[in-house]
Scaffold this motif. Sequence first.
Motif, PDB file in Angstrom:
ATOM      1  N   TRP A  50      -6.799 -10.713 -12.895  1.00  0.00           N
ATOM      2  CA  TRP A  50      -8.161 -11.174 -13.150  1.00  0.00           C
ATOM      3  C   TRP A  50      -8.809 -11.717 -11.885  1.00  0.00           C
ATOM      4  CZ3 TRP A  50     -10.257 -16.162 -12.880  1.00  0.00           C
ATOM      5  CH2 TRP A  50      -9.344 -17.192 -12.606  1.00  0.00           C
ATOM      6  N   CYS A  54     -12.283 -10.282 -10.165  1.00  0.00           N
ATOM      7  CA  CYS A  54     -13.410 -11.153  -9.835  1.00  0.00           C
ATOM      8  C   CYS A  54     -13.791 -11.026  -8.364  1.00  0.00           C
ATOM      9  CB  CYS A  54     -13.067 -12.604 -10.160  1.00  0.00           C
ATOM     10  SG  CYS A  54     -13.007 -12.972 -11.920  1.00  0.00           S
ATOM     11  N   LEU A 197     -15.410 -20.713 -12.962  1.00  0.00           N
ATOM     12  CA  LEU A 197     -14.259 -20.118 -13.629  1.00  0.00           C
ATOM     13  C   LEU A 197     -14.593 -19.558 -15.005  1.00  0.00           C
ATOM     14  CD1 LEU A 197     -11.429 -22.635 -12.680  1.00  0.00           C
ATOM     15  CD2 LEU A 197     -11.861 -20.365 -11.737  1.00  0.00           C
ATOM     16  N   ARG A 198     -15.492 -20.237 -15.731  1.00  0.00           N
ATOM     17  CA  ARG A 198     -15.824 -19.750 -17.076  1.00  0.00           C
ATOM     18  C   ARG A 198     -16.502 -18.374 -17.039  1.00  0.00           C
ATOM     19  NH1 ARG A 198     -16.192 -22.048 -22.082  1.00  0.00           N
ATOM     20  NH2 ARG A 198     -15.734 -24.099 -21.207  1.00  0.00           N
ATOM     21  N   ALA A 201     -13.950 -15.762 -15.811  1.00  0.00           N
ATOM     22  CA  ALA A 201     -12.959 -15.422 -16.829  1.00  0.00           C
ATOM     23  C   ALA A 201     -13.572 -14.553 -17.923  1.00  0.00           C
ATOM     24  CB  ALA A 201     -12.369 -16.694 -17.426  1.00  0.00           C
ATOM     25  N   VAL A 205     -11.315 -11.297 -18.010  1.00  0.00           N
ATOM     26  CA  VAL A 205     -10.206 -11.329 -18.969  1.00  0.00           C
ATOM     27  C   VAL A 205     -10.131 -10.069 -19.838  1.00  0.00           C
ATOM     28  CG1 VAL A 205      -9.347 -12.500 -21.036  1.00  0.00           C
ATOM     29  CG2 VAL A 205      -9.903 -13.828 -18.992  1.00  0.00           C
TER      30      VAL A 205
END
Length: 487
Positions: A50, A54, A197-198, A201, A205
Amino acid sequence: MRVVFAFLINTIFNLIVGLIVARFLGPEEYGRFALGIGVMIFGQALGFEWIRQCAIRFYSARARARKPHVRATLNAAFAAFTLGFVPLAALFAFFGPELSLPRDLMALALAASIANGLFDYETATARARFDDRLYMRIIVIKNILSVIGMAGGAWMTGSARVTLAAGMIALLGALVFSYKGLRDPGAGLARADRRLLRPYAAYAVPIVASVVLYQLIPLVNRDLAARFFGFAETGRFALAYDLGLRAVSALGSALDVLLFQIAVRAHDLHGQAKAREQVARNMAMVFAILAPACVGIWIVLPSIEVLIVPKSYRGAFGHFLTLMLPGLFCLGLSQFALNAVFQIARKTRPVVLAALAVCAADPLIFLLLPKTGDASSLALAQSLAMALGFVTLVGFARANRAQWPGARDLIWTLAAVAGMAALAGPWRDAHPGLLQMIAQMTAAGGFYLALVGFTDLAGLRTAFVAKVLPILRRTTPLKINLPLELE
Protein backbone atom coordinates in the motif's frame (compact mmCIF):
# COMPACT_ATOMS: atom_id res chain seq x y z
CA MET A 1 12.04 5.66 -22.04
CA ARG A 2 14.99 4.68 -19.85
CA VAL A 3 12.49 3.29 -17.34
CA VAL A 4 11.05 0.96 -19.99
CA PHE A 5 14.56 -0.14 -20.95
CA ALA A 6 15.40 -0.70 -17.27
CA PHE A 7 12.30 -2.87 -16.84
CA LEU A 8 13.29 -5.01 -19.81
CA ILE A 9 16.89 -5.34 -18.60
CA ASN A 10 15.61 -6.27 -15.14
CA THR A 11 13.36 -8.94 -16.61
CA ILE A 12 16.16 -10.45 -18.68
CA PHE A 13 18.43 -10.64 -15.64
CA ASN A 14 15.63 -12.09 -13.50
CA LEU A 15 15.04 -14.79 -16.11
CA ILE A 16 18.74 -15.60 -16.29
CA VAL A 17 19.16 -15.71 -12.53
CA GLY A 18 15.97 -17.75 -12.14
CA LEU A 19 17.14 -20.34 -14.65
CA ILE A 20 20.61 -20.57 -13.11
CA VAL A 21 19.12 -20.98 -9.64
CA ALA A 22 16.70 -23.64 -10.91
CA ARG A 23 19.55 -25.47 -12.63
CA PHE A 24 21.83 -25.65 -9.59
CA LEU A 25 19.17 -26.18 -6.91
CA GLY A 26 17.36 -28.93 -8.79
CA PRO A 27 13.55 -29.38 -8.88
CA GLU A 28 13.12 -30.41 -5.22
CA GLU A 29 15.22 -27.68 -3.60
CA TYR A 30 13.97 -25.15 -6.14
CA GLY A 31 10.45 -26.11 -5.07
CA ARG A 32 11.32 -25.02 -1.51
CA PHE A 33 12.95 -21.85 -2.84
CA ALA A 34 9.91 -21.04 -5.00
CA LEU A 35 7.54 -21.56 -2.09
CA GLY A 36 9.75 -19.27 0.01
CA ILE A 37 9.65 -16.63 -2.73
CA GLY A 38 5.87 -16.94 -2.76
CA VAL A 39 5.77 -16.30 0.99
CA MET A 40 8.14 -13.33 0.56
CA ILE A 41 5.98 -11.71 -2.12
CA PHE A 42 2.80 -12.38 -0.17
CA GLY A 43 4.29 -10.84 2.99
CA GLN A 44 5.50 -7.81 1.05
CA ALA A 45 2.08 -7.32 -0.52
CA LEU A 46 0.31 -7.71 2.82
CA GLY A 47 2.53 -5.34 4.79
CA PHE A 48 4.06 -2.80 2.42
CA GLU A 49 2.42 -2.76 -1.01
CA TRP A 50 0.00 0.00 0.00
CA ILE A 51 2.91 2.37 0.65
CA ARG A 52 4.33 1.71 -2.81
CA GLN A 53 0.93 2.32 -4.40
CA CYS A 54 0.60 5.63 -2.56
CA ALA A 55 4.07 6.67 -3.68
CA ILE A 56 3.15 6.04 -7.31
CA ARG A 57 -0.12 7.97 -7.02
CA PHE A 58 0.67 10.87 -4.65
CA TYR A 59 4.43 11.41 -4.77
CA SER A 60 6.16 13.26 -7.63
CA ALA A 61 8.98 15.67 -8.43
CA ARG A 62 6.58 18.50 -7.65
CA ALA A 63 5.66 16.96 -4.28
CA ARG A 64 9.35 16.46 -3.53
CA ALA A 65 10.01 20.16 -4.06
CA ARG A 66 6.83 21.67 -2.58
CA LYS A 67 5.35 19.04 -0.25
CA PRO A 68 8.14 17.24 1.63
CA HIS A 69 5.60 16.05 4.19
CA VAL A 70 4.25 13.58 1.57
CA ARG A 71 7.52 11.63 1.44
CA ALA A 72 8.00 12.04 5.21
CA THR A 73 4.57 10.50 5.82
CA LEU A 74 5.30 7.57 3.54
CA ASN A 75 8.69 7.01 5.21
CA ALA A 76 7.11 7.11 8.66
CA ALA A 77 4.41 4.65 7.57
CA PHE A 78 7.03 2.22 6.28
CA ALA A 79 9.06 2.46 9.49
CA ALA A 80 5.97 1.92 11.66
CA PHE A 81 4.76 -1.07 9.65
CA THR A 82 8.21 -2.63 9.74
CA LEU A 83 8.28 -2.39 13.54
CA GLY A 84 4.88 -4.07 13.72
CA PHE A 85 5.58 -6.63 11.01
CA VAL A 86 8.72 -8.13 12.57
CA PRO A 87 7.19 -9.61 15.76
CA LEU A 88 4.03 -10.74 13.99
CA ALA A 89 6.05 -12.46 11.28
CA ALA A 90 8.26 -14.16 13.88
CA LEU A 91 5.22 -15.43 15.77
CA PHE A 92 3.63 -16.76 12.60
CA ALA A 93 6.85 -18.39 11.36
CA PHE A 94 7.66 -20.27 14.57
CA PHE A 95 4.28 -20.73 16.26
CA GLY A 96 1.77 -20.49 13.43
CA PRO A 97 0.00 -23.33 11.61
CA GLU A 98 2.17 -26.06 10.11
CA LEU A 99 2.83 -25.52 6.39
CA SER A 100 4.83 -27.40 3.79
CA LEU A 101 7.69 -24.90 4.11
CA PRO A 102 10.19 -25.51 6.95
CA ARG A 103 9.84 -22.93 9.72
CA ASP A 104 13.35 -21.51 9.41
CA LEU A 105 12.85 -20.96 5.68
CA MET A 106 9.46 -19.40 6.43
CA ALA A 107 11.11 -16.93 8.84
CA LEU A 108 13.79 -16.07 6.28
CA ALA A 109 11.15 -15.51 3.59
CA LEU A 110 9.19 -13.14 5.83
CA ALA A 111 12.38 -11.21 6.62
CA ALA A 112 13.06 -10.97 2.90
CA SER A 113 9.58 -9.52 2.40
CA ILE A 114 10.67 -6.41 4.34
CA ALA A 115 13.71 -5.98 2.09
CA ASN A 116 11.56 -6.52 -0.99
CA GLY A 117 8.99 -4.03 0.26
CA LEU A 118 11.65 -1.39 0.90
CA PHE A 119 13.20 -1.95 -2.53
CA ASP A 120 9.84 -1.63 -4.32
CA TYR A 121 8.94 1.49 -2.35
CA GLU A 122 12.25 3.26 -2.99
CA THR A 123 12.26 2.44 -6.69
CA ALA A 124 8.64 3.62 -6.91
CA THR A 125 9.70 7.06 -5.63
CA ALA A 126 12.38 7.25 -8.34
CA ARG A 127 9.82 6.27 -10.98
CA ALA A 128 7.21 8.71 -9.68
CA ARG A 129 9.54 11.67 -10.17
CA PHE A 130 10.76 10.32 -13.53
CA ASP A 131 14.36 10.05 -12.34
CA ASP A 132 15.29 7.53 -15.01
CA ARG A 133 19.03 7.68 -14.36
CA LEU A 134 18.64 6.83 -10.67
CA TYR A 135 16.14 4.07 -11.38
CA MET A 136 18.44 2.51 -13.97
CA ARG A 137 21.37 2.64 -11.56
CA ILE A 138 19.44 0.83 -8.81
CA ILE A 139 18.26 -1.89 -11.19
CA VAL A 140 21.73 -2.48 -12.64
CA ILE A 141 23.36 -2.74 -9.20
CA LYS A 142 20.64 -5.07 -7.94
CA ASN A 143 21.03 -7.36 -10.92
CA ILE A 144 24.82 -7.50 -10.63
CA LEU A 145 24.54 -8.39 -6.94
CA SER A 146 21.82 -10.98 -7.73
CA VAL A 147 23.96 -12.73 -10.31
CA ILE A 148 26.94 -12.84 -7.96
CA GLY A 149 24.99 -13.72 -4.81
CA MET A 150 22.00 -15.82 -5.85
CA ALA A 151 23.48 -17.66 -8.82
CA GLY A 152 26.79 -18.08 -7.00
CA GLY A 153 25.10 -19.20 -3.79
CA ALA A 154 22.96 -21.77 -5.61
CA TRP A 155 26.01 -23.10 -7.45
CA MET A 156 28.24 -23.33 -4.37
CA THR A 157 25.74 -24.62 -1.80
CA GLY A 158 22.64 -25.95 -3.57
CA SER A 159 20.66 -24.43 -0.69
CA ALA A 160 17.34 -22.59 -0.99
CA ARG A 161 18.10 -20.76 2.25
CA VAL A 162 21.44 -19.37 1.07
CA THR A 163 19.96 -18.36 -2.28
CA LEU A 164 17.03 -16.54 -0.68
CA ALA A 165 19.33 -14.73 1.77
CA ALA A 166 21.57 -13.67 -1.13
CA GLY A 167 18.55 -12.23 -2.92
CA MET A 168 17.65 -10.17 0.14
CA ILE A 169 21.22 -8.83 0.38
CA ALA A 170 21.13 -7.88 -3.32
CA LEU A 171 17.99 -5.78 -2.80
CA LEU A 172 19.35 -3.95 0.23
CA GLY A 173 22.80 -3.53 -1.33
CA ALA A 174 21.37 -1.75 -4.37
CA LEU A 175 19.59 0.73 -2.07
CA VAL A 176 22.72 1.34 0.00
CA PHE A 177 24.77 2.17 -3.10
CA SER A 178 22.03 4.60 -4.25
CA TYR A 179 21.18 6.11 -0.86
CA LYS A 180 22.18 9.69 -1.71
CA GLY A 181 19.94 9.86 -4.77
CA LEU A 182 16.96 8.30 -2.99
CA ARG A 183 17.11 10.62 0.00
CA ASP A 184 14.75 13.63 0.03
CA PRO A 185 16.03 16.82 1.71
CA GLY A 186 13.61 18.07 4.33
CA ALA A 187 11.60 14.85 4.47
CA GLY A 188 12.56 13.76 7.96
CA LEU A 189 10.11 11.74 10.00
CA ALA A 190 9.26 14.85 12.03
CA ARG A 191 7.55 16.29 8.93
CA ALA A 192 5.14 13.36 8.69
CA ASP A 193 1.45 14.31 8.61
CA ARG A 194 -0.93 11.73 10.10
CA ARG A 195 -3.88 13.40 8.39
CA LEU A 196 -2.65 12.08 5.04
CA LEU A 197 -2.84 8.47 6.14
CA ARG A 198 -6.64 8.23 5.99
CA PRO A 199 -7.04 9.32 2.33
CA TYR A 200 -3.93 7.36 1.36
CA ALA A 201 -5.29 4.21 2.99
CA ALA A 202 -8.72 4.73 1.43
CA TYR A 203 -7.07 4.85 -1.98
CA ALA A 204 -4.53 2.07 -1.57
CA VAL A 205 -6.11 -0.57 0.67
CA PRO A 206 -8.56 -1.91 -1.95
CA ILE A 207 -5.77 -2.14 -4.53
CA VAL A 208 -3.50 -3.88 -2.03
CA ALA A 209 -6.27 -6.26 -1.01
CA SER A 210 -6.57 -7.33 -4.65
CA VAL A 211 -2.79 -7.76 -4.93
CA VAL A 212 -2.74 -9.87 -1.76
CA LEU A 213 -5.57 -12.05 -3.04
CA TYR A 214 -3.89 -12.53 -6.41
CA GLN A 215 -0.63 -13.46 -4.67
CA LEU A 216 -2.49 -15.90 -2.45
CA ILE A 217 -3.58 -18.03 -5.41
CA PRO A 218 -0.14 -19.16 -6.68
CA LEU A 219 1.10 -19.42 -3.08
CA VAL A 220 -1.72 -21.79 -2.11
CA ASN A 221 -1.35 -23.72 -5.36
CA ARG A 222 2.37 -24.22 -4.70
CA ASP A 223 1.63 -25.46 -1.23
CA LEU A 224 -0.99 -27.85 -2.63
CA ALA A 225 1.46 -29.06 -5.25
CA ALA A 226 4.02 -29.76 -2.51
CA ARG A 227 1.46 -31.64 -0.41
CA PHE A 228 -0.03 -33.74 -3.21
CA PHE A 229 2.89 -34.19 -5.62
CA GLY A 230 6.07 -33.32 -3.69
CA PHE A 231 8.54 -30.45 -3.81
CA ALA A 232 10.01 -31.57 -7.15
CA GLU A 233 6.64 -31.07 -8.86
CA THR A 234 6.28 -27.75 -7.04
CA GLY A 235 9.61 -26.70 -8.53
CA ARG A 236 8.51 -27.56 -12.07
CA PHE A 237 5.13 -25.88 -11.56
CA ALA A 238 6.73 -22.78 -10.04
CA LEU A 239 9.42 -22.36 -12.71
CA ALA A 240 6.80 -22.31 -15.47
CA TYR A 241 4.63 -19.82 -13.59
CA ASP A 242 7.52 -17.59 -12.50
CA LEU A 243 9.06 -17.24 -15.94
CA GLY A 244 5.69 -16.74 -17.63
CA LEU A 245 4.62 -14.17 -15.05
CA ARG A 246 7.92 -12.31 -15.31
CA ALA A 247 7.64 -12.07 -19.08
CA VAL A 248 4.06 -10.75 -18.95
CA SER A 249 4.66 -8.51 -15.95
CA ALA A 250 7.82 -7.03 -17.45
CA LEU A 251 5.98 -5.79 -20.52
CA GLY A 252 2.92 -4.72 -18.53
CA SER A 253 4.93 -2.96 -15.83
CA ALA A 254 7.17 -1.23 -18.36
CA LEU A 255 4.07 0.15 -20.05
CA ASP A 256 2.29 0.89 -16.78
CA VAL A 257 5.13 2.92 -15.31
CA LEU A 258 4.86 5.30 -18.28
CA LEU A 259 1.19 5.15 -19.23
CA PHE A 260 -0.33 5.38 -15.76
CA GLN A 261 1.86 8.34 -14.81
CA ILE A 262 0.79 10.05 -18.04
CA ALA A 263 -2.86 9.43 -17.10
CA VAL A 264 -2.22 10.86 -13.63
CA ARG A 265 -0.59 13.91 -15.19
CA ALA A 266 -3.53 14.32 -17.57
CA HIS A 267 -5.88 14.21 -14.58
CA ASP A 268 -3.84 16.81 -12.68
CA LEU A 269 -3.50 19.19 -15.62
CA HIS A 270 -6.71 18.70 -17.60
CA GLY A 271 -9.26 16.99 -15.35
CA GLN A 272 -11.18 13.73 -15.20
CA ALA A 273 -12.42 13.68 -18.80
CA LYS A 274 -8.94 13.88 -20.30
CA ALA A 275 -7.68 11.27 -17.87
CA ARG A 276 -10.44 8.86 -18.94
CA GLU A 277 -9.50 9.39 -22.59
CA GLN A 278 -5.88 8.68 -21.77
CA VAL A 279 -6.79 5.50 -19.87
CA ALA A 280 -8.73 4.28 -22.92
CA ARG A 281 -5.70 4.91 -25.14
CA ASN A 282 -3.54 3.11 -22.59
CA MET A 283 -5.84 0.08 -22.67
CA ALA A 284 -5.49 -0.20 -26.44
CA MET A 285 -1.71 -0.02 -26.23
CA VAL A 286 -1.46 -2.60 -23.42
CA PHE A 287 -3.72 -5.00 -25.33
CA ALA A 288 -1.76 -4.44 -28.56
CA ILE A 289 1.52 -5.40 -26.85
CA LEU A 290 0.48 -8.14 -24.40
CA ALA A 291 -1.55 -10.11 -26.95
CA PRO A 292 1.27 -10.66 -29.48
CA ALA A 293 3.73 -11.21 -26.63
CA CYS A 294 1.70 -14.11 -25.20
CA VAL A 295 1.04 -15.62 -28.61
CA GLY A 296 4.73 -15.24 -29.41
CA ILE A 297 5.69 -17.06 -26.21
CA TRP A 298 3.36 -19.91 -27.17
CA ILE A 299 4.87 -20.10 -30.67
CA VAL A 300 8.51 -20.30 -29.53
CA LEU A 301 7.89 -22.25 -26.32
CA PRO A 302 9.26 -25.61 -27.60
CA SER A 303 12.46 -23.86 -28.70
CA ILE A 304 12.75 -21.96 -25.42
CA GLU A 305 12.42 -25.23 -23.55
CA VAL A 306 15.21 -26.86 -25.58
CA LEU A 307 17.52 -23.84 -25.42
CA ILE A 308 17.32 -22.53 -21.85
CA VAL A 309 15.22 -24.73 -19.56
CA PRO A 310 17.24 -27.21 -17.45
CA LYS A 311 16.71 -30.83 -18.51
CA SER A 312 15.05 -31.89 -15.26
CA TYR A 313 12.23 -29.37 -15.89
CA ARG A 314 11.60 -29.99 -19.59
CA GLY A 315 8.28 -31.35 -20.72
CA ALA A 316 6.51 -30.26 -17.55
CA PHE A 317 7.67 -26.66 -18.11
CA GLY A 318 6.14 -26.35 -21.58
CA HIS A 319 2.99 -28.20 -20.54
CA PHE A 320 2.34 -26.09 -17.46
CA LEU A 321 3.16 -22.76 -19.14
CA THR A 322 0.84 -23.56 -22.04
CA LEU A 323 -2.00 -24.07 -19.56
CA MET A 324 -1.07 -20.94 -17.62
CA LEU A 325 -0.59 -18.48 -20.52
CA PRO A 326 -4.27 -17.56 -21.06
CA GLY A 327 -4.61 -16.80 -17.35
CA LEU A 328 -1.39 -14.77 -17.30
CA PHE A 329 -2.66 -12.76 -20.28
CA CYS A 330 -5.94 -12.04 -18.48
CA LEU A 331 -4.03 -11.14 -15.31
CA GLY A 332 -1.84 -8.71 -17.29
CA LEU A 333 -4.88 -7.01 -18.83
CA SER A 334 -6.56 -6.76 -15.43
CA GLN A 335 -3.57 -5.23 -13.68
CA PHE A 336 -2.12 -2.99 -16.38
CA ALA A 337 -5.16 -2.00 -18.43
CA LEU A 338 -8.37 -2.22 -16.39
CA ASN A 339 -7.16 -1.33 -12.89
CA ALA A 340 -6.30 2.19 -14.07
CA VAL A 341 -10.02 2.85 -14.67
CA PHE A 342 -10.68 2.55 -10.95
CA GLN A 343 -7.39 4.08 -9.80
CA ILE A 344 -7.96 7.31 -11.70
CA ALA A 345 -11.54 7.49 -10.44
CA ARG A 346 -10.32 6.60 -6.91
CA LYS A 347 -13.01 3.91 -6.72
CA THR A 348 -10.91 0.83 -6.22
CA ARG A 349 -13.31 -1.55 -4.45
CA PRO A 350 -14.24 -3.37 -7.70
CA VAL A 351 -10.60 -4.44 -7.99
CA VAL A 352 -10.94 -6.27 -4.67
CA LEU A 353 -14.24 -7.88 -5.63
CA ALA A 354 -12.73 -9.20 -8.85
CA ALA A 355 -9.80 -10.64 -6.91
CA LEU A 356 -12.21 -12.30 -4.47
CA ALA A 357 -13.97 -13.89 -7.44
CA VAL A 358 -10.63 -15.32 -8.59
CA CYS A 359 -9.83 -16.67 -5.13
CA ALA A 360 -13.23 -18.31 -4.82
CA ALA A 361 -13.12 -19.77 -8.32
CA ASP A 362 -9.62 -21.26 -8.18
CA PRO A 363 -10.24 -24.03 -5.57
CA LEU A 364 -13.77 -24.66 -6.89
CA ILE A 365 -12.51 -25.20 -10.44
CA PHE A 366 -9.70 -27.40 -9.11
CA LEU A 367 -12.23 -29.61 -7.30
CA LEU A 368 -14.43 -29.87 -10.40
CA LEU A 369 -11.63 -30.71 -12.83
CA PRO A 370 -10.64 -34.37 -13.39
CA LYS A 371 -7.71 -35.33 -11.17
CA THR A 372 -4.34 -35.98 -12.80
CA GLY A 373 -1.06 -37.49 -11.69
CA ASP A 374 0.69 -34.11 -11.88
CA ALA A 375 -0.12 -30.44 -11.19
CA SER A 376 -1.95 -29.90 -14.51
CA SER A 377 -5.31 -29.42 -12.81
CA LEU A 378 -3.80 -26.72 -10.56
CA ALA A 379 -2.33 -24.89 -13.55
CA LEU A 380 -5.61 -25.03 -15.49
CA ALA A 381 -7.71 -24.01 -12.48
CA GLN A 382 -5.43 -21.03 -11.87
CA SER A 383 -5.69 -19.96 -15.50
CA LEU A 384 -9.48 -20.26 -15.68
CA ALA A 385 -9.89 -18.40 -12.39
CA MET A 386 -7.80 -15.46 -13.64
CA ALA A 387 -9.87 -15.35 -16.83
CA LEU A 388 -13.00 -15.15 -14.68
CA GLY A 389 -11.43 -12.29 -12.71
CA PHE A 390 -10.81 -10.37 -15.92
CA VAL A 391 -14.42 -10.82 -17.06
CA THR A 392 -15.63 -9.68 -13.64
CA LEU A 393 -13.46 -6.56 -13.81
CA VAL A 394 -14.78 -5.73 -17.28
CA GLY A 395 -18.31 -5.88 -15.87
CA PHE A 396 -17.43 -3.49 -13.05
CA ALA A 397 -15.71 -1.12 -15.51
CA ARG A 398 -18.84 -1.06 -17.68
CA ALA A 399 -20.94 -0.28 -14.62
CA ASN A 400 -18.48 2.53 -13.86
CA ARG A 401 -19.08 3.92 -17.37
CA ALA A 402 -15.45 3.56 -18.34
CA GLN A 403 -14.28 4.91 -21.67
CA TRP A 404 -13.14 2.06 -23.91
CA PRO A 405 -10.58 1.77 -26.71
CA GLY A 406 -11.87 2.02 -30.25
CA ALA A 407 -13.15 -1.20 -31.81
CA ARG A 408 -10.72 -0.65 -34.70
CA ASP A 409 -7.65 -1.14 -32.50
CA LEU A 410 -9.06 -4.24 -30.81
CA ILE A 411 -10.13 -5.88 -34.08
CA TRP A 412 -6.81 -5.19 -35.79
CA THR A 413 -4.91 -6.56 -32.79
CA LEU A 414 -6.93 -9.79 -32.82
CA ALA A 415 -6.45 -10.12 -36.58
CA ALA A 416 -2.71 -9.54 -36.23
CA VAL A 417 -2.18 -12.16 -33.50
CA ALA A 418 -4.34 -14.64 -35.42
CA GLY A 419 -2.07 -14.08 -38.40
CA MET A 420 1.01 -14.64 -36.21
CA ALA A 421 -0.39 -17.95 -34.96
CA ALA A 422 -1.37 -19.06 -38.47
CA LEU A 423 2.07 -18.23 -39.91
CA ALA A 424 4.35 -19.70 -37.25
CA GLY A 425 2.17 -21.91 -35.06
CA PRO A 426 1.89 -25.02 -37.28
CA TRP A 427 5.65 -25.67 -37.22
CA ARG A 428 6.36 -24.80 -33.59
CA ASP A 429 7.18 -28.46 -32.77
CA ALA A 430 9.01 -29.28 -36.00
CA HIS A 431 12.68 -28.73 -35.12
CA PRO A 432 12.86 -26.76 -31.86
CA GLY A 433 16.07 -24.77 -31.51
CA LEU A 434 17.73 -21.45 -32.14
CA LEU A 435 17.34 -21.35 -35.93
CA GLN A 436 13.67 -22.26 -35.76
CA MET A 437 13.01 -19.67 -33.04
CA ILE A 438 14.69 -16.96 -35.13
CA ALA A 439 12.63 -17.97 -38.16
CA GLN A 440 9.41 -17.99 -36.13
CA MET A 441 10.15 -14.61 -34.57
CA THR A 442 10.99 -13.16 -37.99
CA ALA A 443 7.81 -14.46 -39.62
CA ALA A 444 5.38 -13.78 -36.78
CA GLY A 445 7.02 -10.58 -35.54
CA GLY A 446 7.49 -9.21 -39.05
CA PHE A 447 3.82 -9.80 -39.84
CA TYR A 448 2.70 -8.02 -36.67
CA LEU A 449 5.05 -5.06 -37.16
CA ALA A 450 3.90 -4.71 -40.77
CA LEU A 451 0.30 -4.42 -39.62
CA VAL A 452 1.30 -1.91 -36.92
CA GLY A 453 3.04 0.22 -39.53
CA PHE A 454 0.13 -0.05 -41.97
CA THR A 455 -2.70 0.65 -39.51
CA ASP A 456 -0.98 2.68 -36.73
CA LEU A 457 -2.37 0.05 -34.38
CA ALA A 458 -3.10 1.57 -30.93
CA GLY A 459 -0.96 4.56 -31.88
CA LEU A 460 2.23 2.48 -31.80
CA ARG A 461 3.46 3.85 -35.13
CA THR A 462 2.85 7.39 -33.91
CA ALA A 463 4.75 6.64 -30.71
CA PHE A 464 7.67 5.32 -32.72
CA VAL A 465 7.70 8.40 -34.95
CA ALA A 466 7.64 10.61 -31.85
CA LYS A 467 10.68 8.78 -30.49
CA VAL A 468 12.74 9.24 -33.66
CA LEU A 469 11.37 12.74 -34.29
CA PRO A 470 14.33 14.55 -32.65
CA ILE A 471 16.64 12.75 -35.10
CA LEU A 472 14.44 13.66 -38.06
CA ARG A 473 14.31 17.30 -37.02
CA ARG A 474 18.07 17.59 -37.52
CA THR A 475 17.58 17.06 -41.23
CA THR A 476 14.11 18.49 -41.92
CA PRO A 477 11.95 21.36 -40.59
CA LEU A 478 8.88 19.11 -40.61
CA LYS A 479 6.61 19.76 -37.61
CA ILE A 480 4.28 17.08 -36.24
CA ASN A 481 1.59 17.82 -33.68
CA LEU A 482 1.60 15.03 -31.12
CA PRO A 483 -1.35 13.81 -29.04
CA LEU A 484 -1.44 14.43 -25.31
CA GLU A 485 0.11 11.13 -24.29
CA LEU A 486 3.26 11.73 -26.37
CA GLU A 487 3.95 15.37 -25.49
